[in-house]
Design an enzyme around this catalytic site. Structure first.
Site: not given
Ligand code: FRU
Length: 564
Positions: A142, A144, A160, A168, A200-201, A254, A306, A398
């Site tokens: 998991m 975001d 996510q 990921w 994505f988010s 995004r 983001e 990250w």
């Molecule tokens: C932030 C991010 C978002 C993106 C998602 C992808 O952690 O990089 O910008 O939508 O994760 O999983």
């Protein structure tokens, strides 16, 4: 007797079915196919996290590809299993990326021996670091929090999600629901990848009985898509007019956050576009008009912008005139560039008229919502009751999120927090306090810290708090009244070996004096708050046994068990 024989036979048959050897059709040194021959719910895929990805095309009975998933299939070791739901699949066409020749013949990989047909998938988690009162996915990866909203007494949290591994990949919107923001119930995945890209988010709004989701379709390029749920957020139908927002010049485009703007009587949407945020407006949620951009030269730009959010907060001044001040807050998650490396949440305060956000601080001012290392992708719930602004963060970074020492699942969310605003000197800041739901799970007082507890510390001037265990592992926290800082040192907190970026000391400004700290411990995390909301700090820890000793110099601690 007969009955018992029959039963034994059935059990033997079922076991044989589950373990029946899977026979691949080997086509080359990095290519194989697998015909799915058994009528069961799942094919359990063995995963080895250190291996290369196998890209699997999922084909139906008519040789049409219905899905593509990426799985690190086991070569010589099984770390864990992930369930592939068969749903009429006839054939898997599997291609490995990277050079397979070093690894031996494809036909000899242990994945074939260990793949299992099954009607069940065991999600029992036996890992010691799995939090007890924080939200985690049932299994798999998991990051975001996405699309959070509140409706009819239920808090919805999407996230996510990788259903095919604990790192990921395969971005999908997972889904959980809660009635109290603490106890979460896992729901089936809500939005799955399609040919526009992985999911994505994004965010959700409620519009009458509909729940409308906005997310980034991450394909060749990033575009924005929409999906509508008619059953309260359980299932979504993608909009036939997708994509609804595109750009030709920015690769990082995004994380749409949509909301109803009551002041301007319009729908607004904010998304990240390179080093700035773009703001749009709409009357019908389908057609969006670009209004303005914010961010160039403001705040921190050492990483990718983001996951934005934009919402008003009000502050009521104390007697005599109970004046209220309304300000807009723009959340901007950034990675890397956080105060201690990697991911963090910065924010801006100002005014917003439905078209343009105007920041009230000088461009060089940077404000952080949380001064720990494991607090990212913070966004708020849409439509929270009582005019509350409740947020959740992804409790990781990250820099090492894919390496933290768990396997069956990876990552948790922070505890829920309520935001407000406060003034210090010339500047206005966002206050962060644990949501009131956290008081409801405060249990009995205990003498020693446990793996799931809240520690309330009445602080005096200089205060030092040391949490430790019998292995000599410790977390040291220090409040310094002269410097007006709070620090947390996790360099000796337990397993810090999985990433050079993990051992560290984090430091927060306290904007004046602090009277009381509230510290939440949950197996692998420590979240420290100023009880009045002027400071929040979230850090992961991986002790080999729970911290069961506390030493407080210059303050008094009361410890409560957290009942879950
Ligand atoms: C932030 C991010 C978002 C993106 C998602 C992808 O952690 O990089 O910008 O939508 O994760 O999983």
């Amino acid at each position: 007797m007969k009955k018992r024989c029959l039963l034994t036979l059935m059990i033997v048959l079922l076991t044989c079915m589950a373990f029946a050897q899977v026979k691949p059709i080997v086509l080359g040194d990095r290519h194989a196919m697998l015909k799915l021959t058994q009528d069961s719910r799942y094919l359990l895929l063995p995963v080895q996290e250190t291996e290369d990805i196998a890209s699997i095309a999922v084909l139906d009975n008519y040789n049409n590809m219905v899905q593509r998933i990426n799985v690190k299939l086991s070569i010589d070791r099984v770390d864990y299993y992930v369930p592939f739901e068969i749903r009429g699949t006839a054939l898997l066409d599997i291609e490995w990326q990277g050079d397979r020749r070093q690894k031996g013949a494809v036909g000899d990989f242990v994945c074939w021996k260990d793949m299992k047909y099954s009607n069940e998938f065991d999600t029992t988690n036996r890992e010691k670091f799995r939090p007890a009162y924080h939200h985690t996915p049932l299994y798999g990866w998991m990051n975001d929090p996405n699309g959070m909203f509140y409706k009819d007494g239920v808090w919805h949290l999407y996230f996510q999600y990788n259903p095919y591994g604990s790192q990921w990949e395969n971005m999908t919107w997972g889904h959980s629901t809660s009635k109290d923001l603490v106890h979460w119930e896992a729901q089936p995945a809500a939005i799955e990848m399609d040919w526009l890209g992985s999911i994505f988010s994004g965010s959700c709004v409620t519009n009458g009985n509909d729940v409308v989701a906005f997310y980034t379709s991450a394909g060749h390029h990033q575009t924005q898509s929409m999906a509508v749920s008619k059953d309260g957020g359980r299932t979504f139908e993608k909009y036939s007019g997708n994509p609804i927002l595109t750009t030709s010049d920015i690769p990082d485009f995004r994380d749409p956050k949509a909301f109803w703007n009551e002041d301007a009587k319009v729908w607004n949407l904010i998304l990240a576009a390179g080093q700035e945020m773009r703001i749009y407006s709409s009357k019908d949620l389908k057609e969006w008009t670009y209004e303005s951009s914010f961010g160039k030269e403001y705040g921190n730009h050492s990483g990718v912008w983001e996951c934005p959010d934009l919402f008003p907060l009000t502050q009521t001044t104390k007697q005599p005139n109970n004046q209220t001040t309304k300000k807009w807050v723009l959340l901007c998650n950034i990675n890397p560039g956080g105060p201690f490396g990697g991911s963090a949440t910065q924010y801006f305060i100002g005014q917003f008229d439905g078209k343009k956000f105007t920041c009230e601080s000088m461009p060089k001012v940077t404000k952080w919502l949380d001064y720990g290392k494991d607090h990212y992708a913070t966004v708020s719930f849409y439509n929270a009751p009582e005019n509350r602004r409740v947020v959740l963060a992804w409790m990781s970074n990250w820099q090492y999120a894919n390496q933290v020492p768990t396997k069956q699942y990876r990552s948790a969310n922070s505890i829920p927090r309520d935001l407000g605003i406060f003034q210090y000197g010339e500047e206005t800041y966002v206050s962060v306090v644990p949501s009131k739901e956290m008081l409801a799970v405060r249990g009995q007082k205990v003498k020693k810290p446990t793996e799931t507890c809240e520690i309330v510390v009445d602080v005096k001037n200089q205060t030092e708090i040391i949490l430790s265990n019998t292995k000599g592992e410790e977390v040291v926290m220090r409040y310094d009244t002269t410097k007006q800082t709070f620090k947390m040192d996790r360099t000796k907190s337990g397993d810090v070996s999985f990433s050079e970026a993990f051992p560290c000391e984090t430091k927060a400004p306290t904007y004046g004096q602090i009277k009381q700290l509230r510290i939440f411990v949950d197996r692998c995390s420590i979240e420290a708050f100023d009880a009045d909301g002027k400071m929040a700090m979230t850090n992961l820890v991986f002790p080999s046994e729970p911290y069961n000793t506390i030493k407080v110099n210059g303050g008094k601690a009361t410890i409560y068990q957290i009942e879950n």
